[in-house]
Design an enzyme around this catalytic site. Sequence first.
Site: not given
Ligand code: NAD
Length: 243
Positions: A77, A132-133, A136, A142
Site C-alpha cells: 500500500t 495501526h502499529h 506502519k 490501504g
Molecule cells: P515491513 O516494513 O515489515 O516489511 C517490508 C519489507 O519490504 C521489509 O523487509 C523491507 O526490507 C522490504 N523491502 C523494501 N524495499 C525492498 C526492495 N527494493 N526489494 C525487496 N524488498 C524490499 O512492512 P509490512 O508490515 O510487512 O507491510 C508491507 C506492506 O504490506 C505495506 O505496504 C503494508 O501496508 C502492506 N500490507 C498490506 C496488507 C493487505 O492485506 N493488502 C496487510 C498488511 C500489510
Amino acid sequence: MSLKICIVGAKGRMGQAIAAAVEEAGHTVSGGVDQGDDLRAGIAAADAVIDFSFHTVTEEVFSLCAELGKPVVCGTTGHSQEEKAKLLEIAAKTATVWAGNFSIGVNLLCYLVEKAAGILPLEYNAEIVEMHHRLKKDAPSGTALMLADAVLEPRGLNYDDLRHGREGITGERTEREVGMHSLRGGDVVGDHTVIFSDVGERVELTHKASSRAIFARGAVRAAAWSVGKEPGIYGIREVLGLA
Ligand code: NAD
C-alpha cells in the site's frame, strides 16, 4: 497443485506471515526476496509472485512479472494517485491481483459499508477511523482507502471530498466531506471503523484484525487462483467468487 511462490518483502512482518501461509497451504517458497536480493532471479524461478514490500518497489515487480509472464499478487500500500495510474498500465500486462486488504472480514466490511453509504442519506455524516502499529509507514491505510471508495462511490463523491484529519478553525462540517483519521501506536495489526452519524443516532461498522495470518492466507489463496488466468487486474472479490 503445489506451487513455487516468490515472496517480495520476505523479511518483513507480512513476508514472514506469508511464508508460513505458503507452507500451510502445501506450496513452496521458491524465492524470498528482500532489499539487495536479485528480484529478477526470484521472479523467474516462481509460478506466482506475492509482493508485500514498499510502494517504490511495485513498478519493478510488475514490470518483471509482465516481462517474464508471471502472475502477481500485490498487497503493498501507500502508492500515490500518480504512481497508481502508471502501475495500472503495467499491471494489466499479466494476471495481477491487487488489493489493499486480503482478509475476508474486511472485504465483507467494504461490502456492508457500500450498502450503508447508499441507503443512508448524506445527513448521516461518514467518518473513517483506522489504527495501526507504530511501525506502519503510510497513512491512511490501504484498507481505509478501500473503505473510502465504498463510501464515496454510492454517494456520488470523490477523493476531493476526503478530509484528512482536522485542525484549527475548520468551520462547520459539510455533508459532502468524509473524514479520514489515522491513529498509530503499539502493535495494533489493523482496526477500521466507518461511522455514519445523524442527529439522534449513529451507526458504526468495525473490523479488528488480531493476526497477520488472515492477510497472508488471503494472499496465498489469490496466488493459487491467479495461475493460468488471462492478463488483467483482478480484486479479492473475483478470487472469492463474489464479483
Ligand atoms: P515491513 O516494513 O515489515 O516489511 C517490508 C519489507 O519490504 C521489509 O523487509 C523491507 O526490507 C522490504 N523491502 C523494501 N524495499 C525492498 C526492495 N527494493 N526489494 C525487496 N524488498 C524490499 O512492512 P509490512 O508490515 O510487512 O507491510 C508491507 C506492506 O504490506 C505495506 O505496504 C503494508 O501496508 C502492506 N500490507 C498490506 C496488507 C493487505 O492485506 N493488502 C496487510 C498488511 C500489510
